[in-house]
Design an enzyme around this catalytic site. Sequence first.
Site, short mmCIF file in Angstrom:
data_model
loop_
_atom_site.label_atom_id
_atom_site.label_comp_id
_atom_site.label_asym_id
_atom_site.label_seq_id
_atom_site.Cartn_x
_atom_site.Cartn_y
_atom_site.Cartn_z
N ASP A 174 0.85 -1.19 0.00
CA ASP A 174 0.00 0.00 0.00
C ASP A 174 0.89 1.25 0.00
O ASP A 174 1.90 1.31 0.71
CB ASP A 174 -0.91 0.00 1.24
CG ASP A 174 -2.06 0.98 1.11
OD1 ASP A 174 -3.21 0.52 0.99
OD2 ASP A 174 -1.80 2.21 1.12
N ILE A 175 0.50 2.24 -0.77
CA ILE A 175 1.31 3.45 -0.89
C ILE A 175 1.29 4.27 0.40
O ILE A 175 2.20 5.08 0.64
CB ILE A 175 0.79 4.30 -2.09
CG1 ILE A 175 1.88 5.20 -2.64
CG2 ILE A 175 -0.47 5.07 -1.73
CD1 ILE A 175 1.54 5.82 -3.99
N ASN A 179 -13.18 -3.34 1.62
CA ASN A 179 -14.25 -2.34 1.66
C ASN A 179 -15.14 -2.46 0.44
O ASN A 179 -14.65 -2.68 -0.68
CB ASN A 179 -13.64 -0.93 1.71
CG ASN A 179 -12.95 -0.65 3.03
OD1 ASN A 179 -13.48 -0.97 4.09
ND2 ASN A 179 -11.77 -0.06 2.97
N GLU A 213 -12.15 3.52 -1.58
CA GLU A 213 -11.60 4.61 -2.40
C GLU A 213 -11.30 4.18 -3.82
O GLU A 213 -11.44 4.97 -4.75
CB GLU A 213 -10.31 5.15 -1.75
CG GLU A 213 -10.57 5.95 -0.49
CD GLU A 213 -9.29 6.44 0.16
OE1 GLU A 213 -8.19 6.12 -0.33
OE2 GLU A 213 -9.40 7.13 1.20
N VAL A 214 -10.84 2.95 -3.98
CA VAL A 214 -10.44 2.50 -5.31
C VAL A 214 -11.44 1.42 -5.77
O VAL A 214 -11.59 0.39 -5.11
CB VAL A 214 -9.01 1.92 -5.30
CG1 VAL A 214 -8.61 1.45 -6.70
CG2 VAL A 214 -8.02 2.96 -4.78
N HIS A 237 -10.14 -5.20 -3.75
CA HIS A 237 -8.83 -5.44 -3.14
C HIS A 237 -9.01 -5.87 -1.70
O HIS A 237 -9.95 -5.43 -1.01
CB HIS A 237 -7.93 -4.20 -3.22
CG HIS A 237 -8.56 -2.95 -2.74
ND1 HIS A 237 -9.47 -2.23 -3.50
CD2 HIS A 237 -8.45 -2.26 -1.58
CE1 HIS A 237 -9.86 -1.16 -2.84
NE2 HIS A 237 -9.26 -1.16 -1.65
N HIS A 246 -6.98 -5.84 1.87
CA HIS A 246 -5.84 -5.32 2.62
C HIS A 246 -5.33 -6.44 3.54
O HIS A 246 -6.14 -7.08 4.23
CB HIS A 246 -6.25 -4.15 3.53
CG HIS A 246 -6.81 -2.96 2.82
ND1 HIS A 246 -6.12 -1.78 2.70
CD2 HIS A 246 -8.00 -2.75 2.20
CE1 HIS A 246 -6.86 -0.88 2.05
NE2 HIS A 246 -8.01 -1.46 1.74
#
Length: 118
Positions: free
Chosen positions: A33-34, A91, A99-100, A104, A106
Amino acid sequence: MIYDRSNIFARILRGEIPCKKVYEDPYALAFHDINPQAPTHILVIPKGPFCSFADFSAQATEQEITGFIRAVGLVARQAGLDDSGYRLLANHGPDSHQEVPHFHVHIAGGRPLGKMLA
Ligand code: 5GP
């Protein structure tokens, strides 16, 4: 929800923008993760165009689901988190603050994470 091919993870999958890759197979890509929220914070994404868990769980083939779930477990194991533990989080939709819009999971670990949703 229609899949947005311009989302940031679609662009990472196409190699248009870089990521710190930790794992890749025919079903999944995993990268750091960025903006990490834990000492280890890895995102695992399926290769197919799925907006979120709701979409993936309903539309993905059994092979895609199996391949993806096995990849998540393998990435966590390879990150050395099996003994100390880790949290998986995915999510979906506005209340989750997704958000994206590419599904995905995490993987967070590397320190005690406290209670869920703290
Ligand atoms: P979400 O809130 O959608 O579940 O999580 C999106 C995650 O993607 C966030 O933790 C955020 O830091 C991460 N992220 C957003 N843009 C990028 C990016 O360009 N590269 C990487 N590696 N992570 C990103």
